[in-house]
Design a protein around this motif. Structure first.
Motif, PDB file in Angstrom:
ATOM      1  N   GLU A 182       0.834  -1.196   0.000  1.00  6.11           N
ATOM      2  CA  GLU A 182       0.000   0.000   0.000  1.00  6.11           C
ATOM      3  C   GLU A 182       0.868   1.244   0.000  1.00  6.11           C
ATOM      4  O   GLU A 182       2.030   1.197   0.424  1.00  6.11           O
ATOM      5  CB  GLU A 182      -0.881   0.011   1.249  1.00  6.11           C
ATOM      6  CG  GLU A 182      -2.038  -0.948   1.141  1.00  6.11           C
ATOM      7  CD  GLU A 182      -2.622  -1.260   2.505  1.00  6.11           C
ATOM      8  OE1 GLU A 182      -2.511  -0.380   3.390  1.00  6.11           O
ATOM      9  OE2 GLU A 182      -3.142  -2.369   2.680  1.00  6.11           O
ATOM     10  N   ILE A 183       0.264   2.333  -0.425  1.00  2.64           N
ATOM     11  CA  ILE A 183       1.014   3.590  -0.419  1.00  2.64           C
ATOM     12  C   ILE A 183       1.335   3.973   1.019  1.00  2.64           C
ATOM     13  O   ILE A 183       0.475   3.923   1.895  1.00  2.64           O
ATOM     14  CB  ILE A 183       0.209   4.700  -1.122  1.00  2.64           C
ATOM     15  CG1 ILE A 183       0.236   4.421  -2.620  1.00  2.64           C
ATOM     16  CG2 ILE A 183       0.775   6.077  -0.812  1.00  2.64           C
ATOM     17  CD1 ILE A 183      -0.466   5.419  -3.474  1.00  2.64           C
ATOM     18  N   GLY A 184       2.590   4.327   1.244  1.00  2.14           N
ATOM     19  CA  GLY A 184       3.017   4.685   2.595  1.00  2.14           C
ATOM     20  C   GLY A 184       3.558   3.513   3.379  1.00  2.14           C
ATOM     21  O   GLY A 184       4.126   3.687   4.451  1.00  2.14           O
ATOM     22  N   GLN A 185       3.388   2.295   2.847  1.00  6.78           N
ATOM     23  CA  GLN A 185       3.821   1.117   3.585  1.00  6.78           C
ATOM     24  C   GLN A 185       5.312   0.848   3.393  1.00  6.78           C
ATOM     25  O   GLN A 185       5.879   1.193   2.357  1.00  6.78           O
ATOM     26  CB  GLN A 185       3.021  -0.097   3.094  1.00  6.78           C
ATOM     27  CG  GLN A 185       3.106  -1.277   4.032  1.00  6.78           C
ATOM     28  CD  GLN A 185       2.425  -2.514   3.457  1.00  6.78           C
ATOM     29  OE1 GLN A 185       1.798  -2.453   2.388  1.00  6.78           O
ATOM     30  NE2 GLN A 185       2.557  -3.626   4.152  1.00  6.78           N
ATOM     31  N   LEU A 186       5.929   0.236   4.410  1.00  5.40           N
ATOM     32  CA  LEU A 186       7.313  -0.217   4.288  1.00  5.40           C
ATOM     33  C   LEU A 186       7.374  -1.704   4.612  1.00  5.40           C
ATOM     34  O   LEU A 186       6.801  -2.155   5.598  1.00  5.40           O
ATOM     35  CB  LEU A 186       8.224   0.547   5.255  1.00  5.40           C
ATOM     36  CG  LEU A 186       9.695   0.089   5.296  1.00  5.40           C
ATOM     37  CD1 LEU A 186      10.627   1.291   5.444  1.00  5.40           C
ATOM     38  CD2 LEU A 186       9.971  -0.900   6.417  1.00  5.40           C
ATOM     39  N   ILE A 187       8.015  -2.463   3.752  1.00  3.92           N
ATOM     40  CA  ILE A 187       8.148  -3.904   3.970  1.00  3.92           C
ATOM     41  C   ILE A 187       9.624  -4.237   4.093  1.00  3.92           C
ATOM     42  O   ILE A 187      10.442  -3.799   3.293  1.00  3.92           O
ATOM     43  CB  ILE A 187       7.545  -4.699   2.796  1.00  3.92           C
ATOM     44  CG1 ILE A 187       6.039  -4.446   2.726  1.00  3.92           C
ATOM     45  CG2 ILE A 187       7.828  -6.195   2.934  1.00  3.92           C
ATOM     46  CD1 ILE A 187       5.385  -5.103   1.530  1.00  3.92           C
ATOM     47  N   ASN A 188       9.966  -5.006   5.131  1.00  3.89           N
ATOM     48  CA  ASN A 188      11.335  -5.503   5.255  1.00  3.89           C
ATOM     49  C   ASN A 188      11.466  -6.729   4.370  1.00  3.89           C
ATOM     50  O   ASN A 188      10.728  -7.698   4.526  1.00  3.89           O
ATOM     51  CB  ASN A 188      11.643  -5.873   6.704  1.00  3.89           C
ATOM     52  CG  ASN A 188      11.709  -4.643   7.581  1.00  3.89           C
ATOM     53  OD1 ASN A 188      12.499  -3.747   7.335  1.00  3.89           O
ATOM     54  ND2 ASN A 188      10.839  -4.581   8.576  1.00  3.89           N
ATOM     55  N   GLY A 189      12.427  -6.678   3.438  1.00  4.11           N
ATOM     56  CA  GLY A 189      12.514  -7.759   2.467  1.00  4.11           C
ATOM     57  C   GLY A 189      13.876  -8.428   2.438  1.00  4.11           C
ATOM     58  O   GLY A 189      14.854  -7.953   3.023  1.00  4.11           O
ATOM     59  N   GLU A 190      13.890  -9.562   1.729  1.00  2.00           N
ATOM     60  CA  GLU A 190      15.127 -10.309   1.538  1.00  2.00           C
ATOM     61  C   GLU A 190      15.071 -10.962   0.173  1.00  2.00           C
ATOM     62  O   GLU A 190      13.992 -11.107  -0.402  1.00  2.00           O
ATOM     63  CB  GLU A 190      15.259 -11.386   2.629  1.00  2.00           C
ATOM     64  CG  GLU A 190      15.920 -10.861   3.884  1.00  2.00           C
ATOM     65  CD  GLU A 190      15.855 -11.834   5.051  1.00  2.00           C
ATOM     66  OE1 GLU A 190      15.534 -13.018   4.818  1.00  2.00           O
ATOM     67  OE2 GLU A 190      16.124 -11.395   6.170  1.00  2.00           O
TER      68      GLU A 190
END
Ligand code: HEM
Ligand code: FES
Lengths: 360, 592
Positions: free
Chosen positions: A218-226
């Motif tokens: 979503e807009i504004g969201q931050l996801i920690n990724g790998e």
């Protein structure tokens, strides 16, 4: 005035003082040294009752200490460890009981001993004379003579060949000492500049390892990724990365995925198509000294490092806008694969993490 | 009780015979008596501030004891295992063996958590005590000849103690300690030319690898404690050799040392104090949680906890790191990270070197080559005291800067402004601190001088017939007066140019000129103690004042109204402090 001077047994330089003026009064500037004041007896010196009382007091302290030592042993066997570290205001019953009993057992010995010294041991001050730290002239001369004698006996001054070859041999021994440490680690060969990311590798959620579709963000969201490879297995069923090898790779490959309104983003030149519908991907590793970054202010598009507060503007190419970090956060170019999942276009185009000399 | 050593029956008691036999056996082989006879009754002076070094010494012993306990269970290995111990919240989680063993110590070894917590509290105490001890040595001038080398050893101990603390903090391999190691790797990488190599050699390859915990372990339990132990031994030997400094006072001179003998008084006091330090740290370990590693989780290079703070003694370089502007230079294909290299490698190195050299710096300024065994009150060395306070201010501001995020959130301040403020204060603060402290010391010196010349304020308010009020001053005791004056006079040499009157060109003149200016700056505002003549004059004056009858006139001198009227009559009983009676024999005066 009575001057009672008796050399201390063994320590001839020291005398006990019981009255005024043991040290010769030196001519003071501007006031003459009045000398040590007379010794004032304590109550325990003159009153047998006070003395007995002090003795009982000290013995009681030692006795209580013994009691607490025993209580320590009791606590050791009575209280369970571990299961529940939160009992007794979060401290753990076993820990509190052991700490308090041990602490008191020790403290009471200490207090008792000091009380003994203060109340019952002689408090007559002793005077000891000082001497200059230096040796006497004679000793110095003798030492130099001995040294000269030794050096001349060795012939080291007369035989430069021996001297120089010995110095050479000793210096050469430094080489094995240094070279033997060579295998402490491999030489850095550009390893810091590459990560496991490569073209087509999926971006996955760092907890579950699930791939990500643009519509999931979503807009504004931050996801920690790998990278997806951290969750993949080899043909024999073992994970491709585990243990320290996983940590080595993660140190450089950890990412964050954010989505902003496309119109808010000002991509640097050449990076116009590094994102997907306002979704951008950056290295998670701070360019200052390498902390993982996590504090995201979605209003301002600022990402703040918790270690020394470097702040990066993710809408503006990851530029540093505050703090001690010097370099922008490296960006990972992304796209969607045939199944619609976010994947990398390539590895990072610059080294991630802290700067280093060879980085250029 | 035949084995007790009762002094009166010593010779007869069989137990004592055995003891004497054993002593003889030993002395036949090692000849200890010659050494022991002197040292057993060695004199140590007493003062509360001499305890600070002892706290450091005893907390080191506590660290050795508890640390050895910890090594019995701790496993310095980064091999991955799955946790299966008592702590529910982490069961099933993959972690390094090091972290697992720290959890095992905390939850499955009885007393293990206590020992971990005592160890950690003692580590903090160790370094704090060393730092305060160092400040007391500096403030009292105890570092002067012949004790400069002990100052150098002490500074090394502080540095190595800090390293020892950092290596220990890193061992459990929890999220916080791993984050600390990661930052340390970043620091190393910032070193020009060799940084990357240093990092690869230390970590056995890239960060984190699997060598770092075992290597830090070796440093933590063998290498550094060994060096620390040797240095502490040397520190103590020098202390015994030099004999302890003492405060000046009646009968306490530069040539003697007055105090209590090692056996029994000092043995009991210092030995007892060991139990107090151990006991206090044990209580803290039992009652106050420190470093609850189970709450942080195992190290994961992609995780971090917000607001993570290192142990207090790592704070000041961290603060420097935070307020440093983000300078980085790229030159000929190389990167120079001033933003990390300057605050974390260069600055601590420079500060440490400066601390190490302080005694030599002061000796150069003062040109003093004498031995000093008497301590100075901080006020009697105003510039030195001011220098230390300036250094403390520098340290304090950097330390505060390392908590800038906490300050920002707690006081709702803007982080940017705090940082700008600190950037300025780190330069301005020490200068201000220097000026204020020096002024302050000089006023205290002036107060001492007044006390010597005019006596102490008796608290007696006298009313003159005109209705003017003034406080009565009474002379201080000889002991106090002597103690106040037991300090050196400063002799400022004339400027070097004037010294060289024979016209020969002085090659060292420029160096000497600088030194003269610095020395002048260092001493020129100090207030001297009165000379004998000044003191006699002042006393004579006071007597004169006292002998003038109360004739209804104020006594005006150059220094103004003194309020002195004759005192006569009988000793005061509490109602006669009216200036009309002689109170020279009363209690009030005796006490001072
Ligand atoms: C000046 C001396 C020392 C300092 C400043 C120091 C400091 C520390 C610190 C801060 C920790 C982290 C403790 C924690 O887990 O919360 C630690 C851990 C440890 N220390 Fe020391 N230490 C010192 C001496 C020693 C010695 C002499 C030994 C062993 C002979 C030792 C053995 C250990 C071990 C095994 C650990 C890991 C245990 C664990 O964390 O659970 N230490 N040290
Ligand atoms: S590591 Fe991010 S600001 Fe220092």
């Amino acid at each position: 005035m009575t001057t009672h001077q008796e050399p201390e047994p063994g320590n001839d330089e020291a005398v006990a003082t019981t009255a005024h003026g043991t040290t010769p009064a030196v001519v003071g500037d501007p006031i003459a040294d009045p000398g040590l004041p007379p010794h004032e007896p304590r109550p325990t010196d003159v009153d047998p009752h006070a003395e007995r009382r002090a003795e009982r007091q000290v013995a009681t302290l030692f006795g209580l200490s013994t009691l607490f030592a025993i209580l320590f042993v009791v606590s050791y066997f009575v209280f369970d460890v571990g299961k529940n570290p939160t009992v007794i205001a979060g401290y753990g019953a076993s820990n509190v009981a052991l700490g308090v009993t041990l602490g008191l057992a020790l403290l009471l010995i200490g207090i008792g001993a000091i009380q003994w010294a203060r109340k019952l041991m002689s408090d007559v001050e002793i005077v000891e004379m000082r001497h200059p730290a230096s040796s006497s002239e004679q000793d110095r001369a003798d030492a130099v003579a001995a040294l000269d004698q030794g050096i001349s006996d060795s012939g080291i001054a007369r035989r430069p060949l021996l001297r120089n070859s010995l110095i050479g041999a000793l210096a050469a021994l430094g080489l094995p000492a240094v070279v033997a440490l060579r295998d402490l680690g491999p030489l850095p060969r550009g390893d810091l500049a590459v990560t496991v990311w490569k073209k087509g590798m999926r971006l996955v959620n760092d907890v579950a390892g699930t791939p990500i579709k643009p519509s999931d963000v979503e807009i504004g969201q931050l996801i920690n990724g790998e990278p997806a490879v951290f969750f993949e297995d080899k043909p024999n069923g073992e994970p491709k990365f585990e243990g320290t090898r996983l940590n080595d790779a993660k140190t450089k490959a950890a990412i964050i995925i954010v989505r902003m309104k496309p119109e808010d983003i000002t991509p640097p030149k050449g990076r116009e198509n590094w994102g997907v519908e306002g979704i951008l991907c950056y290295s998670k590793i701070c360019t200052h000294v390498g902390c993982p970054i996590s504090l995201w202010e979605q209003q301002t598009h600022h990402l703040l490092c918790p270690c020394h507060q470097s702040t990066f503007d993710l809408a503006d190419g990851g530029k540093v806008i505050f703090g001690p970090a010097a370099r922008s956060l490296p960006q990972l170019p992304i796209m969607v694969d045939s199944e619609g999942y976010l994947v990398a276009q390539s590895d990072f185009t610059e080294p991630v993490g802290p700067s280093y000399w060879e980085r250029g | 009780m035949s084995t007790t050593t009762n002094g009166r029956t010593a010779a007869k008691a069989p137990g004592n015979d055995k003891l004497a036999e054993a002593a003889t056996w030993l002395d036949d082989r090692v000849g200890l008596a010659t050494l022991a006879k002197k040292q057993i009754r060695k004199v140590f002076p007493d003062h509360w501030s001499f305890m600070l070094g002892e706290i450091a010494l005893w907390s080191f012993v506590v660290l050795l004891l508890t640390g050895t306990f910890l090594t019995l269970w701790f496993k310095p290995s980064m091999t991955e295992v799955t946790y299966n111990g008592s702590y529910d919240l982490l069961r099933g989680v993959k972690m390094s063996e090091a972290y697992e063993s720290a959890l095992h110590l905390s939850f499955d070894v009885r007393g293990g958590l206590l020992m971990r917590q005592i160890h950690h509290w003692a580590a903090n105490l160790f370094i704090a005590a060393m730092l305060v001890h160092l400040m007391r040595i500096f403030l009292t001038g105890a570092f002067r000849k012949p004790r400069e080398l002990n100052w150098v050893i002490g500074s090394l101990l502080l540095l190595l103690g800090t390293l020892e603390g950092f290596t220990g903090y890193s061992l459990p391999d929890d999220l916080l300690s791993g984050t600390g190691i990661r930052a340390a790797d970043g620091f190393m990488l910032a070193v020009p030319v060799v940084g990357t190599y240093v990092s690869f050699f230390l970590f056995g390859g890239q960060f984190p690898g699997d060598d770092i915990i075992p290597r830090l372990f070796t440093a933590h339990i063998l290498l550094l404690p060994g060096i620390l132990l040797a240095l502490i031994g040397a520190h103590m030997l020098l202390l015994v050799f030099h004999k302890h400094t003492q405060w000046p006072g009646p009968g306490r001179t530069n040539d003697n040392v007055v105090g209590y003998p090692l056996l029994p008084v000092y043995t009991a006091k210092a030995g007892g104090f060991f139990f107090i330090v151990f006991g206090a740290t044990a209580l803290m370990g039992g009652l106050f949680t420190i470093n609850p590693v189970w709450k942080f989780g195992p190290y994961d290079p992609s995780q971090v906890t917000a607001g993570s703070q290192p142990d207090w003694y790592m704070g000041w370089p961290d603060g420097a790191l935070r307020i440093m502007p983000n300078w980085e230079t790229h030159l000929w294909g190389f990167t120079l990270s001033w933003n990390v290299f300057l605050p974390i490698i260069v600055l601590p190195g420079v500060v440490f070197t400066a601390v190490l050299l302080l005694p030599f710096l002061e000796a150069w300024i003062t040109g003093d080559k004498r031995e000093h065994h008497l301590l100075q009150r901080p006020r009697n060395a105003p510039s030195r005291t001011a220098l230390l306070v300036a250094l403390m201010t520098f340290y304090g501001i950097l330390w505060e800067a390392s908590g800038n995020d906490l300050i920002a959130t707690h006081f709702h301040l803007n982080l940017n402004y705090i940082t700008y403020f600190n950037r300025i204060m780190v330069f301005v603060g020490p200068v201000l601190a220097f000026i204020i402290t020096r002024r302050w010391c000089i006023s205290l010196q002036r107060a001492d001088r007044d006390r010597l010349l005019h006596g102490y304020e008796s608290g007696i308010i006298m009313r003159s017939p005109e209705g003017a009020y003034a406080e009565k001053h009474l002379p201080i005791s000889v002991d106090e007066a002597y103690t106040l004056t037991a300090r050196d006079r400063v002799e400022l040499p004339p400027p070097p140019g004037e010294v060289d009157s024979n016209g020969v060109a002085n090659r060292k003149a420029r160096g000497e000129g600088l030194r003269w200016r610095v020395r002048n700056f260092w001493f020129s505002h100090d207030i001297e103690k009165p000379t004998r003549t000044e003191l006699e004059e002042a006393h004579h004056h006071a007597e004169h004042e006292l002998s003038v009858r109360d004739d209804g006139h104020q006594h005006l001198t150059e220094s103004g109204y003194t309020g002195d009227y004759e005192l006569d009559g009988t000793p005061a009983d509490g109602h006669q402090f009216d200036g009309r009676h002689d109170i020279s024999g009363d209690e009030l005066r005796k006490g001072h």
